[in-house]
Enzyme design. Structure first.
Site, PDB file in Angstrom:
ATOM      1  N   LEU A 368      38.139  36.626  40.121  1.00 41.94           N
ATOM      2  CA  LEU A 368      39.315  36.560  39.253  1.00 41.94           C
ATOM      3  C   LEU A 368      40.303  37.692  39.497  1.00 41.94           C
ATOM      4  O   LEU A 368      41.288  37.809  38.767  1.00 41.94           O
ATOM      5  CB  LEU A 368      38.875  36.589  37.781  1.00 41.94           C
ATOM      6  CG  LEU A 368      38.046  35.387  37.313  1.00 41.94           C
ATOM      7  CD1 LEU A 368      37.574  35.602  35.891  1.00 41.94           C
ATOM      8  CD2 LEU A 368      38.861  34.101  37.412  1.00 41.94           C
ATOM      9  N   ARG A 369      40.034  38.522  40.502  1.00 39.59           N
ATOM     10  CA  ARG A 369      40.964  39.624  40.753  1.00 39.59           C
ATOM     11  C   ARG A 369      42.353  39.105  41.115  1.00 39.59           C
ATOM     12  O   ARG A 369      43.358  39.708  40.745  1.00 39.59           O
ATOM     13  CB  ARG A 369      40.434  40.520  41.886  1.00 39.59           C
ATOM     14  CG  ARG A 369      39.303  41.447  41.464  1.00 39.59           C
ATOM     15  CD  ARG A 369      39.168  42.614  42.419  1.00 39.59           C
ATOM     16  NE  ARG A 369      37.986  43.403  42.072  1.00 39.59           N
ATOM     17  CZ  ARG A 369      36.826  43.332  42.705  1.00 39.59           C
ATOM     18  NH1 ARG A 369      36.692  42.504  43.728  1.00 39.59           N
ATOM     19  NH2 ARG A 369      35.805  44.070  42.338  1.00 39.59           N
ATOM     20  N   GLY A 370      42.411  38.020  41.850  1.00 40.68           N
ATOM     21  CA  GLY A 370      43.714  37.466  42.222  1.00 40.68           C
ATOM     22  C   GLY A 370      44.542  37.081  41.014  1.00 40.68           C
ATOM     23  O   GLY A 370      45.755  37.356  40.953  1.00 40.68           O
TER      24      GLY A 370
END
Length: 430
Positions: A368-370
């Site tokens: 979920l970093r993006g």
């Protein structure tokens, strides 16, 4: 883009970099009877760096060692004088506003200064395209922050997340800690640095001359709440990559060696640059960079001549050259300070958040970093433009830089990953 970053700005031949190194004054107090002498009477009650103090005990040998933590004591006046002297003797830095072109790289750098939680930027491109020059020119634009005076970790006097252990204990006891304002610092991590120099280690001088096991902070301590820059990051030794991964993941640096156990905050903006022809970056470290900027060689002949002439002017008279861009530099610095102050009030609609996550999902972006970085970068861009709400145009500007390096590599794919992200964005946001 040009209206945001100023009238000028791409490739400048980078001057040789300055590597960070530590130095300590030598002591001449070593007794002649023995190369190592522990003298408890002289150090009892003294304050040194966090470490181990020797105290005499009753009915024991005068050289018995006991362990206790001691706080760092640094004269804040000396700190200010040292900062002033270093500023006068520092090598002139090429003005950020004078960089020609390379808007993508400059925008990524500015957004990270506005919101450090974006997670840094990885700059990849051809050699001689001004990557390191642009990064180092960012120093003049960095805003001031409040730090605890005399603290080697640049502790925040208010936010416990950015406090060292000793400062936090003092605040919890209700003590008033002295506060000074200082500019965000940029620390260079040389490729040849040792792990001890990066993480910190035992202070050998104090051990030999005073009989004290004291901790000497490393580059990670100096970079806390600042910028850590690694030139040619794809050539960095694996053991240093592991250190950076650990600190980037936890925000803390823990040192366990020679009887010393120390933890201190190490939250920094990680900026790396390199040439992809010289080797690939480990995927674990690449994912830690919030944004990815690609730099290309300028092909326009007139623009190349302008770059050469500007660099020649700077080399012949750096002071006068910097003066010609002072107005633009000051304007850009004020723009950054205003954006940092207004960042918390910028809003992003839930509909935009859902579409951002759809783009990430359909591109098979792992984790979920993006999603998180794209939301943060879009808000930072809106703040830089002076707006209080994120628009689809803001998302379109930053999303290729936030997702390009997170896509799974296909060796047979000839299309740039940034183009794939833009195409998917156009499909979903249409």
């Amino acid at each position: 883009m040009a209206s945001l970053l100023g009238t000028s700005s791409s490739a400048i031949w980078a001057a040789p970099s300055l590597s960070s190194s530590s130095s300590s004054s030598s002591s001449s107090s070593t007794p002649s009877t023995s190369p190592i002498c522990f003298r408890p009477g002289k150090i009892c009650g003294s304050k040194l760096n966090a470490g181990i103090k020797i105290r005499p005990k009753k009915n024991r040998s005068r050289y018995h060692v006991s362990v206790m933590n001691v706080a760092t004591e640094i004269n804040s006046t000396e700190q200010v004088e040292k900062k002033f002297d270093s500023k006068k003797s520092a090598r002139p830095v090429y003005p950020f506003a004078a960089i020609v072109g390379q808007d993508e790289m400059k925008l990524c750098l500015l957004l990270n200064v506005i919101d450090p939680k974006i997670g840094g930027v990885m700059i990849m491109g051809d050699r001689g395209t001004g990557k390191s020059t642009t990064v180092r020119s960012l120093v003049d634009l960095l805003p001031e922050i409040k730090v605890v005076a005399g603290d080697p970790y640049n502790s925040d006097p208010i936010d416990p997340e950015f406090m060292g252990v000793e400062v936090r204990e003092r605040v919890e006891r209700g003590e008033q800690v002295p506060v000074v304002a200082t500019k965000i610092n940029m620390v260079d991590l040389p490729l040849g640095a040792t792990e001890d120099r990066v993480c910190g280690t035992i202070d050998i001088e104090k051990a030999l001359t005073e009989g004290v096991k004291a901790f000497e902070p490393g580059l990670l301590a100096k970079a806390n709440r600042g910028i850590l820059y690694v030139d040619e990051v794809n050539l960095l030794d694996d053991h240093l990559v592991d250190v950076l991964l650990d600190s980037a993941a936890s925000g803390w640096n823990t040192v366990e060696r020679e009887g010393i156990s120390i933890s201190h905050p190490a939250r920094f903006i990680l900026i790396g640059s390199g040439n992809p022809e010289e080797g690939e970056l480990r995927p674990q470290l690449l994912d830690r960079f919030g944004m990815h900027a690609q730099v290309g060689t300028v092909r326009d002949a007139d623009l190349r001549v302008k770059i050469v002439e500007e660099r020649a002017r700077f080399d012949s008279n750096p002071k006068d050259f910097r003066e010609t861009y002072k107005t633009e530099q000051d304007k850009l610095q004020d723009q950054i300070s205003t954006a940092r102050a207004n960042l918390a009030s910028v809003q992003i609609d839930r509909e935009l958040k859902v579409k951002i996550s759809r783009v990430c999902s359909e591109l098979n972006v792992d984790g979920l970093r993006g999603d998180i970085v794209t939301n943060r970068a879009a808000k930072a861009l809106a703040a830089l433009k002076g707006k209080d709400r994120v628009t689809p145009d803001d998302v379109a500007t930053v999303i290729p830089n936030c997702l390009r390096h997170r896509l799974r590599k296909d060796p047979l794919e000839s299309i740039d990953s940034g183009v794939l992200v833009s195409e998917k964005f156009a499909e979903i946001f249409s």
